[in-house]
Design a protein around this motif. Structure first.
Motif, PDB file in Angstrom:
ATOM      1  N   VAL A  16      -4.843  -0.934 -14.411  1.00  0.00           N
ATOM      2  CA  VAL A  16      -5.325  -0.094 -13.314  1.00  0.00           C
ATOM      3  C   VAL A  16      -6.303   0.920 -13.901  1.00  0.00           C
ATOM      4  CG1 VAL A  16      -4.677   1.471 -11.434  1.00  0.00           C
ATOM      5  CG2 VAL A  16      -3.102  -0.362 -12.121  1.00  0.00           C
ATOM      6  N   GLU A  17      -7.543   0.819 -13.534  1.00  0.00           N
ATOM      7  CA  GLU A  17      -8.566   1.735 -14.066  1.00  0.00           C
ATOM      8  C   GLU A  17      -8.460   3.085 -13.342  1.00  0.00           C
ATOM      9  OE1 GLU A  17     -10.406   1.583 -16.576  1.00  0.00           O
ATOM     10  OE2 GLU A  17     -10.792  -0.504 -17.064  1.00  0.00           O
ATOM     11  N   ILE A  18      -7.543   3.908 -13.845  1.00  0.00           N
ATOM     12  CA  ILE A  18      -7.307   5.181 -13.146  1.00  0.00           C
ATOM     13  C   ILE A  18      -8.507   6.126 -13.245  1.00  0.00           C
ATOM     14  CG2 ILE A  18      -4.790   5.054 -13.298  1.00  0.00           C
ATOM     15  CD1 ILE A  18      -4.884   7.005 -15.635  1.00  0.00           C
ATOM     16  N   LEU A  19      -9.341   5.929 -14.279  1.00  0.00           N
ATOM     17  CA  LEU A  19     -10.528   6.782 -14.400  1.00  0.00           C
ATOM     18  C   LEU A  19     -11.602   6.411 -13.379  1.00  0.00           C
ATOM     19  CD1 LEU A  19     -10.754   7.009 -18.299  1.00  0.00           C
ATOM     20  CD2 LEU A  19      -9.563   8.521 -16.700  1.00  0.00           C
ATOM     21  N   LYS A  20     -11.442   5.208 -12.792  1.00  0.00           N
ATOM     22  CA  LYS A  20     -12.359   4.775 -11.734  1.00  0.00           C
ATOM     23  C   LYS A  20     -11.716   4.878 -10.351  1.00  0.00           C
ATOM     24  CE  LYS A  20     -14.908   1.502 -14.650  1.00  0.00           C
ATOM     25  NZ  LYS A  20     -15.151   0.082 -14.946  1.00  0.00           N
ATOM     26  N   GLY A  21     -10.495   5.366 -10.322  1.00  0.00           N
ATOM     27  CA  GLY A  21      -9.834   5.590  -9.031  1.00  0.00           C
ATOM     28  C   GLY A  21      -9.114   4.389  -8.442  1.00  0.00           C
ATOM     29  N   GLU A  22      -8.861   3.373  -9.268  1.00  0.00           N
ATOM     30  CA  GLU A  22      -8.207   2.176  -8.717  1.00  0.00           C
ATOM     31  C   GLU A  22      -6.784   2.434  -8.235  1.00  0.00           C
ATOM     32  OE1 GLU A  22     -10.641  -1.286 -11.185  1.00  0.00           O
ATOM     33  OE2 GLU A  22      -8.494  -1.063 -11.481  1.00  0.00           O
ATOM     34  N   GLN A  23      -6.197   3.526  -8.706  1.00  0.00           N
ATOM     35  CA  GLN A  23      -4.833   3.856  -8.258  1.00  0.00           C
ATOM     36  C   GLN A  23      -4.783   4.265  -6.781  1.00  0.00           C
ATOM     37  OE1 GLN A  23      -6.855   5.598 -10.100  1.00  0.00           O
ATOM     38  NE2 GLN A  23      -6.268   7.743 -10.360  1.00  0.00           N
ATOM     39  N   PHE A  24      -5.977   4.511  -6.207  1.00  0.00           N
ATOM     40  CA  PHE A  24      -6.045   4.896  -4.792  1.00  0.00           C
ATOM     41  C   PHE A  24      -6.386   3.728  -3.865  1.00  0.00           C
ATOM     42  CE2 PHE A  24      -7.244   8.731  -7.273  1.00  0.00           C
ATOM     43  CZ  PHE A  24      -6.146   9.525  -6.951  1.00  0.00           C
ATOM     44  N   GLU A  25      -6.513   2.544  -4.453  1.00  0.00           N
ATOM     45  CA  GLU A  25      -6.792   1.351  -3.634  1.00  0.00           C
ATOM     46  C   GLU A  25      -5.590   1.076  -2.719  1.00  0.00           C
ATOM     47  OE1 GLU A  25      -9.488  -0.562  -3.505  1.00  0.00           O
ATOM     48  OE2 GLU A  25     -10.606   0.574  -5.013  1.00  0.00           O
ATOM     49  N   PRO A  26      -5.856   0.683  -1.478  1.00  0.00           N
ATOM     50  CA  PRO A  26      -4.756   0.461  -0.527  1.00  0.00           C
ATOM     51  C   PRO A  26      -3.684  -0.506  -1.037  1.00  0.00           C
ATOM     52  CG  PRO A  26      -6.855   0.454   0.613  1.00  0.00           C
ATOM     53  CD  PRO A  26      -7.170   0.543  -0.840  1.00  0.00           C
ATOM     54  N   ASP A  27      -4.094  -1.567  -1.716  1.00  0.00           N
ATOM     55  CA  ASP A  27      -3.104  -2.535  -2.218  1.00  0.00           C
ATOM     56  C   ASP A  27      -2.189  -1.903  -3.267  1.00  0.00           C
ATOM     57  OD1 ASP A  27      -3.873  -4.528  -0.550  1.00  0.00           O
ATOM     58  OD2 ASP A  27      -5.029  -5.646  -2.049  1.00  0.00           O
ATOM     59  N   TYR A  28      -2.770  -1.017  -4.093  1.00  0.00           N
ATOM     60  CA  TYR A  28      -1.930  -0.371  -5.104  1.00  0.00           C
ATOM     61  C   TYR A  28      -1.013   0.679  -4.464  1.00  0.00           C
ATOM     62  CZ  TYR A  28      -0.246   1.677  -9.394  1.00  0.00           C
ATOM     63  OH  TYR A  28       0.595   2.125 -10.391  1.00  0.00           O
ATOM     64  N   LEU A  29      -1.524   1.392  -3.495  1.00  0.00           N
ATOM     65  CA  LEU A  29      -0.702   2.414  -2.819  1.00  0.00           C
ATOM     66  C   LEU A  29       0.506   1.801  -2.113  1.00  0.00           C
ATOM     67  CD1 LEU A  29      -3.460   4.741  -1.330  1.00  0.00           C
ATOM     68  CD2 LEU A  29      -1.938   5.225  -3.261  1.00  0.00           C
ATOM     69  N   LYS A  30       0.393   0.506  -1.765  1.00  0.00           N
ATOM     70  CA  LYS A  30       1.543  -0.158  -1.132  1.00  0.00           C
ATOM     71  C   LYS A  30       2.724  -0.254  -2.094  1.00  0.00           C
ATOM     72  CE  LYS A  30      -1.086  -3.073   2.033  1.00  0.00           C
ATOM     73  NZ  LYS A  30      -1.700  -4.408   2.176  1.00  0.00           N
ATOM     74  N   ILE A  31       2.428  -0.401  -3.409  1.00  0.00           N
ATOM     75  CA  ILE A  31       3.541  -0.513  -4.356  1.00  0.00           C
ATOM     76  C   ILE A  31       3.857   0.816  -5.027  1.00  0.00           C
ATOM     77  CG2 ILE A  31       3.239  -2.986  -4.763  1.00  0.00           C
ATOM     78  CD1 ILE A  31       1.948  -2.227  -7.480  1.00  0.00           C
ATOM     79  N   ASN A  32       2.872   1.708  -5.084  1.00  0.00           N
ATOM     80  CA  ASN A  32       3.143   3.032  -5.651  1.00  0.00           C
ATOM     81  C   ASN A  32       2.418   4.090  -4.810  1.00  0.00           C
ATOM     82  OD1 ASN A  32       3.369   5.409  -7.153  1.00  0.00           O
ATOM     83  ND2 ASN A  32       3.541   4.268  -9.075  1.00  0.00           N
ATOM     84  N   PRO A  33       3.098   4.610  -3.797  1.00  0.00           N
ATOM     85  CA  PRO A  33       2.473   5.594  -2.896  1.00  0.00           C
ATOM     86  C   PRO A  33       2.088   6.892  -3.600  1.00  0.00           C
ATOM     87  CG  PRO A  33       4.568   4.764  -2.007  1.00  0.00           C
ATOM     88  CD  PRO A  33       4.471   4.292  -3.418  1.00  0.00           C
ATOM     89  N   ASN A  34       2.576   7.103  -4.821  1.00  0.00           N
ATOM     90  CA  ASN A  34       2.218   8.307  -5.570  1.00  0.00           C
ATOM     91  C   ASN A  34       0.853   8.179  -6.252  1.00  0.00           C
ATOM     92  OD1 ASN A  34       4.720   9.420  -4.879  1.00  0.00           O
ATOM     93  ND2 ASN A  34       5.711   8.594  -6.699  1.00  0.00           N
ATOM     94  N   ALA A  35       0.268   6.982  -6.228  1.00  0.00           N
ATOM     95  CA  ALA A  35      -1.056   6.733  -6.811  1.00  0.00           C
ATOM     96  C   ALA A  35      -1.107   7.075  -8.299  1.00  0.00           C
ATOM     97  CB  ALA A  35      -2.146   7.487  -6.032  1.00  0.00           C
ATOM     98  N   VAL A  36      -0.073   6.664  -9.012  1.00  0.00           N
ATOM     99  CA  VAL A  36      -0.045   6.868 -10.467  1.00  0.00           C
ATOM    100  C   VAL A  36       0.441   5.584 -11.135  1.00  0.00           C
ATOM    101  CG1 VAL A  36       0.313   9.364 -10.393  1.00  0.00           C
ATOM    102  CG2 VAL A  36       2.303   7.846 -10.375  1.00  0.00           C
ATOM    103  N   VAL A  37       0.175   5.490 -12.444  1.00  0.00           N
ATOM    104  CA  VAL A  37       0.772   4.438 -13.257  1.00  0.00           C
ATOM    105  C   VAL A  37       1.830   5.080 -14.147  1.00  0.00           C
ATOM    106  CG1 VAL A  37      -1.239   2.930 -13.274  1.00  0.00           C
ATOM    107  CG2 VAL A  37      -1.043   4.682 -15.039  1.00  0.00           C
ATOM    108  N   PRO A  38       2.847   4.355 -14.554  1.00  0.00           N
ATOM    109  CA  PRO A  38       3.031   2.917 -14.403  1.00  0.00           C
ATOM    110  C   PRO A  38       3.784   2.534 -13.126  1.00  0.00           C
ATOM    111  CG  PRO A  38       4.775   3.774 -15.787  1.00  0.00           C
ATOM    112  CD  PRO A  38       3.892   4.949 -15.427  1.00  0.00           C
ATOM    113  N   THR A  39       3.654   1.246 -12.802  1.00  0.00           N
ATOM    114  CA  THR A  39       4.509   0.615 -11.795  1.00  0.00           C
ATOM    115  C   THR A  39       4.971  -0.717 -12.374  1.00  0.00           C
ATOM    116  OG1 THR A  39       3.224   1.564  -9.976  1.00  0.00           O
ATOM    117  CG2 THR A  39       4.629  -0.335  -9.448  1.00  0.00           C
ATOM    118  N   LEU A  40       6.248  -0.989 -12.236  1.00  0.00           N
ATOM    119  CA  LEU A  40       6.786  -2.273 -12.689  1.00  0.00           C
ATOM    120  C   LEU A  40       7.184  -3.098 -11.470  1.00  0.00           C
ATOM    121  CD1 LEU A  40       7.750  -4.009 -15.137  1.00  0.00           C
ATOM    122  CD2 LEU A  40      10.025  -3.053 -14.743  1.00  0.00           C
TER     123      LEU A  40
END
Ligand SMILES: N[C@@H](CCC(=O)N[C@@H](CS)C(=O)NCC(=O)O)C(=O)O
Length: 87
Positions: A32-56
């Motif tokens: 997840v390219e957090i420096l490019k903001g990929e943690q805010f992509e809707p698909d990622y927010l579905k598994i981690n609503p906090n918009a952070v890594v890590p997620t398992l």
């Protein structure tokens, strides 16, 4: 199967990678390219609503929070026993 959403600069994600390494468990990477903001992509927010890594994701079961993830892995595999560190 273990799928780990992570980033190289994340100490919290490193904690999970180290836990896997100590246990000798293989895992699949989702970078997840957090420096490019990929943690805010809707698909990622579905598994981690906090918009952070890590997620398992383990066999379709989503686990967030690095300490919880580390404890989860530690509980699944007996050896070597590990202590979880807090981020
Ligand atoms: N309490 C969370 C914290 C996770 C966290 O803060 N991750 C940071 C990287 S170390 C992150 O993804 N930051 C993304 C951002 O700030 O937008 C955990 O332990 O998993």
């Amino acid at each position: 199967m273990f799928i780990l959403y992570h980033h190289g600069s994340s100490v919290c994600a490193a904690k999970v990678r180290l836990t896997f390494a100590e246990k000798g468990i293989s895992w699949e990477s989702r970078y997840v390219e957090i420096l490019k903001g990929e943690q805010f992509e809707p698909d990622y927010l579905k598994i981690n609503p906090n918009a952070v890594v890590p997620t398992l994701v383990h066999d379709g079961y989503v686990i967030i929070e690095s300490t919880i993830i580390a404890e989860y892995i530690n509980d699944l595999f007996d050896a070597p026993p590990l202590s979880a560190y807090r981020c």
